[in-house]
Motif scaffolding. Structure first.
Motif, short mmCIF file in Angstrom:
data_model
loop_
_atom_site.label_atom_id
_atom_site.label_comp_id
_atom_site.label_asym_id
_atom_site.label_seq_id
_atom_site.Cartn_x
_atom_site.Cartn_y
_atom_site.Cartn_z
N ALA A 60 38.13 -11.82 -12.00
CA ALA A 60 37.80 -11.54 -13.40
C ALA A 60 36.91 -10.30 -13.48
O ALA A 60 36.01 -10.14 -12.66
CB ALA A 60 37.09 -12.74 -14.02
N PRO A 61 37.17 -9.43 -14.42
CA PRO A 61 36.31 -8.24 -14.56
C PRO A 61 34.94 -8.64 -15.10
O PRO A 61 34.75 -9.74 -15.60
CB PRO A 61 37.08 -7.38 -15.57
N ASP A 62 33.99 -7.72 -15.00
CA ASP A 62 32.67 -7.97 -15.57
C ASP A 62 32.82 -8.19 -17.06
O ASP A 62 33.39 -7.37 -17.78
CB ASP A 62 31.75 -6.78 -15.31
N SER A 63 32.29 -9.32 -17.53
CA SER A 63 32.50 -9.71 -18.92
C SER A 63 31.18 -10.11 -19.56
O SER A 63 30.23 -10.50 -18.88
CB SER A 63 33.50 -10.89 -18.99
N ASN A 64 31.14 -10.02 -20.88
CA ASN A 64 29.97 -10.47 -21.63
C ASN A 64 30.05 -11.94 -22.01
O ASN A 64 29.18 -12.44 -22.72
CB ASN A 64 29.80 -9.61 -22.89
N ILE A 65 31.11 -12.61 -21.53
CA ILE A 65 31.33 -14.04 -21.85
C ILE A 65 31.21 -14.87 -20.58
O ILE A 65 31.81 -14.53 -19.56
CB ILE A 65 32.71 -14.24 -22.50
N HIS A 66 30.44 -15.94 -20.66
CA HIS A 66 30.27 -16.84 -19.51
C HIS A 66 31.13 -18.10 -19.73
O HIS A 66 31.11 -18.69 -20.82
CB HIS A 66 28.80 -17.25 -19.37
N ILE A 67 31.86 -18.48 -18.70
CA ILE A 67 32.69 -19.70 -18.75
C ILE A 67 31.93 -20.84 -18.09
O ILE A 67 31.51 -20.73 -16.94
CB ILE A 67 34.03 -19.49 -18.02
N LEU A 68 31.75 -21.93 -18.82
CA LEU A 68 31.01 -23.09 -18.32
C LEU A 68 31.96 -24.29 -18.23
O LEU A 68 32.23 -24.94 -19.24
CB LEU A 68 29.83 -23.40 -19.24
N PRO A 69 32.50 -24.61 -17.04
CA PRO A 69 33.41 -25.75 -16.93
C PRO A 69 32.64 -27.06 -16.78
O PRO A 69 31.67 -27.15 -16.04
CB PRO A 69 34.21 -25.43 -15.66
N ILE A 70 33.10 -28.09 -17.50
CA ILE A 70 32.55 -29.45 -17.37
C ILE A 70 33.74 -30.36 -17.05
O ILE A 70 34.53 -30.68 -17.93
CB ILE A 70 31.82 -29.90 -18.64
N ILE A 71 33.86 -30.74 -15.79
CA ILE A 71 35.04 -31.46 -15.32
C ILE A 71 34.64 -32.74 -14.61
O ILE A 71 33.50 -32.90 -14.16
CB ILE A 71 35.89 -30.58 -14.38
N GLY A 72 35.61 -33.65 -14.50
CA GLY A 72 35.36 -34.89 -13.77
C GLY A 72 34.37 -35.78 -14.50
O GLY A 72 34.35 -35.86 -15.72
N GLN A 73 33.51 -36.42 -13.72
CA GLN A 73 32.51 -37.33 -14.27
C GLN A 73 31.15 -36.65 -14.30
O GLN A 73 30.74 -35.99 -13.35
CB GLN A 73 32.43 -38.61 -13.42
N ILE A 74 30.44 -36.80 -15.42
CA ILE A 74 29.13 -36.18 -15.56
C ILE A 74 28.11 -37.03 -14.83
O ILE A 74 27.87 -38.19 -15.17
CB ILE A 74 28.76 -36.03 -17.05
N GLU A 75 27.54 -36.43 -13.80
CA GLU A 75 26.60 -37.17 -12.93
C GLU A 75 25.19 -37.02 -13.46
O GLU A 75 24.74 -35.93 -13.78
CB GLU A 75 26.70 -36.62 -11.51
N GLY A 76 24.49 -38.17 -13.55
CA GLY A 76 23.13 -38.17 -14.06
C GLY A 76 22.11 -38.47 -13.00
O GLY A 76 22.02 -37.80 -11.98
N HIS A 77 21.33 -39.52 -13.22
CA HIS A 77 20.23 -39.86 -12.32
C HIS A 77 20.71 -40.53 -11.03
O HIS A 77 19.99 -40.55 -10.04
CB HIS A 77 19.25 -40.79 -13.03
#
Length: 268
Positions: A60-77
């Motif tokens: 990916a070229p240098d971009s002003n947009i950040h991609i934040l993936p949230i996949i699978g199970q959200i792990e907590g404590h």
């Protein structure tokens, strides 16, 4: 005297070939560098093939947009077993702070394909996304179930693909549960936190969201509703049906709007 002189001469003659031999055997540093570079390149190529199954990966070229993936199970404590595909909230929180502090990043796209997970961790991530000063857009791909619902509505604008689903159900507890009124009161308060966040950051009404949450006829042997893409938009949970291209266009539009608003403030 002659013998000493002859011995001295012999030593000199004997040393010179050795010195020449050492120089010939020692490798040239300039010749070693290309070999090391080739070896590193071959190792990097092998890693790409092992990890991604292909030798050339699009960068990916240098971009002003950040991609934040949230996949699978959200792990907590509690740490989940290694076989589980997880998103750790201790990894996302520093990323979100870095996004807020980095002047080069002007917008965020949140990609969701999650089964849900820890309620408090999910709400923490949702609050951080909602309080970013930079524009944000979410896309629900595959599924945005359980605590993934608050995360999907935490952005400024939300999309869902036609085939994606979102499961809305009451808060559950795992492990040892003490059967006393205080436990159920705590669960009810936690559930209210989820309901309030979702209704405050989307167009769905509280009554409709509770109706979907406590529906008994939709899920087999369970309480809740499995909402498909178009229904999520119809109920006001998600803003629009769309995918990557629509999300990128919308985010660029929001970025331009924010820049225009900032320019107006400077002129005033």
């Amino acid at each position: 005297m002659c013998s000493l002189a002859f011995a001295h001469t012999t030593n000199k003659v004997g040393k010179e070939p050795n010195a020449m031999t050492n120089q010939e055997e020692s490798p040239n540093p300039e010749e070693q560098e290309p070999e090391q570079e080739k070896e590193q390149q071959s190792k990097a190529l092998l890693q790409k093939i092992q990890q991604l199954g292909q030798s050339q990966v699009a960068q990916a070229p240098d971009s002003n947009i950040h991609i934040l993936p949230i996949i699978g199970q959200i792990e907590g404590h509690v740490q989940l077993p290694p076989k589980n595909k997880t998103t750790k909230y201790e990894h996302l929180i520093p990323q979100l702070i870095a996004i807020e502090q980095n002047p080069k990043i002007e917008g965020v796209i949140v990609l969701l394909n999650t089964v849900g997970g820890d309620v408090e961790a999910g709400l923490a991530i949702s609050e951080m996304i909602a309080t970013l000063s930079k524009p944000s857009v979410s896309i629900v791909l595959g599924g945005g179930h359980s605590i993934g619902v608050p995360i999907s509505v935490a952005t400024d604008y939300s999309y869902i693909v036609e085939t994606a689903t979102m499961t809305i159900h009451p808060v559950r507890m795992s492990g040892l549960v003490i059967g006393v009124p205080q436990t159920f009161e705590y669960m009810e308060k936690m559930q209210e936190r989820v309901i309030n966040f979702v209704t405050n950051h989307s167009n769905i009404s509280e009554d409709k969201f509770k109706e979907l949450m406590f529906d008994k006829g939709n899920l087999t042997r369970d309480i809740g509703t499995n909402v498909v893409g178009e229904d999520a938009v119809k109920y006001g949970l998600i803003n629009e049906i769309g995918g990557i291209s629509q999300a990128m266009m919308k985010l660029n539009e929001l970025i331009q709007q924010q820049k225009g608003y900032s320019d107006e403030k400077v002129m005033q």
